[in-house]
Motif scaffolding. Structure first.
Motif, PDB file in Angstrom:
ATOM      1  N   ASP A 144      49.775 -19.881  11.238  1.00  0.00           N
ATOM      2  CA  ASP A 144      48.354 -19.556  11.344  1.00  0.00           C
ATOM      3  C   ASP A 144      48.076 -18.058  11.385  1.00  0.00           C
ATOM      4  O   ASP A 144      46.961 -17.628  11.653  1.00  0.00           O
ATOM      5  N   GLY A 145      49.085 -17.229  11.136  1.00  0.00           N
ATOM      6  CA  GLY A 145      48.885 -15.783  11.111  1.00  0.00           C
ATOM      7  C   GLY A 145      49.149 -15.091  12.433  1.00  0.00           C
ATOM      8  O   GLY A 145      49.124 -13.867  12.500  1.00  0.00           O
ATOM      9  N   THR A 146      49.418 -15.837  13.496  1.00  0.00           N
ATOM     10  CA  THR A 146      49.726 -15.209  14.779  1.00  0.00           C
ATOM     11  C   THR A 146      51.203 -14.827  14.822  1.00  0.00           C
ATOM     12  O   THR A 146      52.010 -15.332  14.041  1.00  0.00           O
ATOM     13  N   ALA A 147      51.540 -13.944  15.728  1.00  0.00           N
ATOM     14  CA  ALA A 147      52.913 -13.449  15.820  1.00  0.00           C
ATOM     15  C   ALA A 147      53.867 -14.549  16.245  1.00  0.00           C
ATOM     16  O   ALA A 147      53.554 -15.357  17.114  1.00  0.00           O
ATOM     17  N   GLY A 148      55.037 -14.553  15.646  1.00  0.00           N
ATOM     18  CA  GLY A 148      56.081 -15.489  16.012  1.00  0.00           C
ATOM     19  C   GLY A 148      57.079 -14.843  16.946  1.00  0.00           C
ATOM     20  O   GLY A 148      56.886 -13.723  17.424  1.00  0.00           O
ATOM     21  N   LYS A 149      58.176 -15.548  17.201  1.00  0.00           N
ATOM     22  CA  LYS A 149      59.237 -15.045  18.081  1.00  0.00           C
ATOM     23  C   LYS A 149      60.451 -14.727  17.227  1.00  0.00           C
ATOM     24  O   LYS A 149      60.825 -15.503  16.351  1.00  0.00           O
ATOM     25  N   ILE A 150      61.065 -13.572  17.497  1.00  0.00           N
ATOM     26  CA  ILE A 150      62.283 -13.186  16.802  1.00  0.00           C
ATOM     27  C   ILE A 150      63.219 -12.526  17.806  1.00  0.00           C
ATOM     28  O   ILE A 150      62.775 -11.763  18.666  1.00  0.00           O
ATOM     29  N   ALA A 151      64.491 -12.897  17.736  1.00  0.00           N
ATOM     30  CA  ALA A 151      65.487 -12.363  18.668  1.00  0.00           C
ATOM     31  C   ALA A 151      66.849 -12.388  18.000  1.00  0.00           C
ATOM     32  O   ALA A 151      67.064 -13.098  17.013  1.00  0.00           O
ATOM     33  N   ILE A 152      67.766 -11.608  18.540  1.00  0.00           N
ATOM     34  CA  ILE A 152      69.134 -11.599  18.025  1.00  0.00           C
ATOM     35  C   ILE A 152      69.740 -12.982  18.277  1.00  0.00           C
ATOM     36  O   ILE A 152      69.643 -13.522  19.370  1.00  0.00           O
ATOM     37  N   GLN A 169      73.287  -7.696  11.302  1.00  0.00           N
ATOM     38  CA  GLN A 169      72.872  -8.375  12.535  1.00  0.00           C
ATOM     39  C   GLN A 169      72.023  -9.591  12.158  1.00  0.00           C
ATOM     40  O   GLN A 169      71.078  -9.475  11.379  1.00  0.00           O
ATOM     41  N   ILE A 170      72.349 -10.765  12.699  1.00  0.00           N
ATOM     42  CA  ILE A 170      71.617 -11.991  12.405  1.00  0.00           C
ATOM     43  C   ILE A 170      70.557 -12.214  13.485  1.00  0.00           C
ATOM     44  O   ILE A 170      70.853 -12.091  14.681  1.00  0.00           O
ATOM     45  N   TYR A 171      69.342 -12.561  13.074  1.00  0.00           N
ATOM     46  CA  TYR A 171      68.224 -12.830  13.986  1.00  0.00           C
ATOM     47  C   TYR A 171      67.743 -14.254  13.767  1.00  0.00           C
ATOM     48  O   TYR A 171      67.820 -14.780  12.660  1.00  0.00           O
ATOM     49  N   GLU A 172      67.251 -14.877  14.841  1.00  0.00           N
ATOM     50  CA  GLU A 172      66.608 -16.190  14.757  1.00  0.00           C
ATOM     51  C   GLU A 172      65.113 -15.987  14.917  1.00  0.00           C
ATOM     52  O   GLU A 172      64.684 -15.151  15.704  1.00  0.00           O
ATOM     53  N   PHE A 173      64.331 -16.758  14.167  1.00  0.00           N
ATOM     54  CA  PHE A 173      62.883 -16.633  14.277  1.00  0.00           C
ATOM     55  C   PHE A 173      62.212 -17.992  14.258  1.00  0.00           C
ATOM     56  O   PHE A 173      62.735 -18.955  13.713  1.00  0.00           O
ATOM     57  N   THR A 174      61.078 -18.060  14.923  1.00  0.00           N
ATOM     58  CA  THR A 174      60.166 -19.196  14.854  1.00  0.00           C
ATOM     59  C   THR A 174      58.778 -18.597  14.717  1.00  0.00           C
ATOM     60  O   THR A 174      58.380 -17.768  15.534  1.00  0.00           O
TER      61      THR A 174
END
Length: 199
Positions: free
Chosen positions: A119-127, A110-115
């Protein structure tokens, strides 16, 4: 009348279909990155069922830095811990960029995209909408160091009280359509019975 029942069945099946895929057997749930003066520590958290064996390493492809497209950077992330259905993949590579990194990563086909902000804060990740294979011809980056292995990651304490099951909105809509169809059929039947008695 048959069309109404078929429409209700369609909505009910659509609701059941989305409820069936609501939880994953193995998927990425979070991404973090911390930039120091010379390195970037990139971490992904994966969730998996107890019977699923996750790979020892995954490849992340960084495709954008600070919102600008760059030459793809492939980096291998090692699994540093796995316990109670959670796994952490982590790796460190030479720092570049100031604010964010964006790219793609693969887990169990399964491929996921992330940004992720640096700075150590949580990023965004989704299929990812585009499930084409990762570009593995970019610049190869050797992992400088992996973070130390955490023996047992701590889990958040369970909430007190009774937990209600998660119900998907499509399931609720399908149930409402079925209920309205049944009530409508009952009312139609009562009206036709009343008309036949008065005639």
């Amino acid at each position: 009348m048959v069309r109404v029942f078929l429409l209700a069945l369609l909505f009910a099946l659509a609701g059941l279909g989305t409820a069936a895929y609501a939880d994953c057997t193995s998927c990425f749930t979070a991404v973090f990155a911390q930039r120091t003066s010379s390195n970037i520590d990139l971490s992904f958290t994966a969730q998996a069922d107890d019977n699923v064996v996750l790979p020892d390493s995954v490849v992340a492809v960084v495709m954008q830095v600070d919102g600008n497209r760059t030459k793809c950077l492939n980096t291998t992330l090692s699994k540093t811990s796995q316990s109670h259905g959670l796994a952490v993949y982590r790796g460190t590579f030479g720092a570049y960029g100031t604010y964010t990194h964006s790219g793609r990563i693969e887990l169990a086909g399964q491929i996921y995209e992330f940004t992720v902000p640096l700075d150590g804060t949580a990023g965004k990740i989704a299929i990812a909408a585009d499930q084409s294979p990762l570009n593995r011809n970019g610049v190869r980056v050797q992992v400088i160091s992996a973070a130390p292995v955490t023996p047992n990651p701590t889990l958040a304490p369970a909430p007190a009280g009774i937990e209600l099951p998660k119900i998907e909105p499509a399931f609720l809509i399908g149930g409402a359509v079925v209920l309205v169809t049944i009530v409508g059929a009952y009312v139609d039947r009562r009206r036709s019975l009343a008309r036949s008695l008065t005639a």
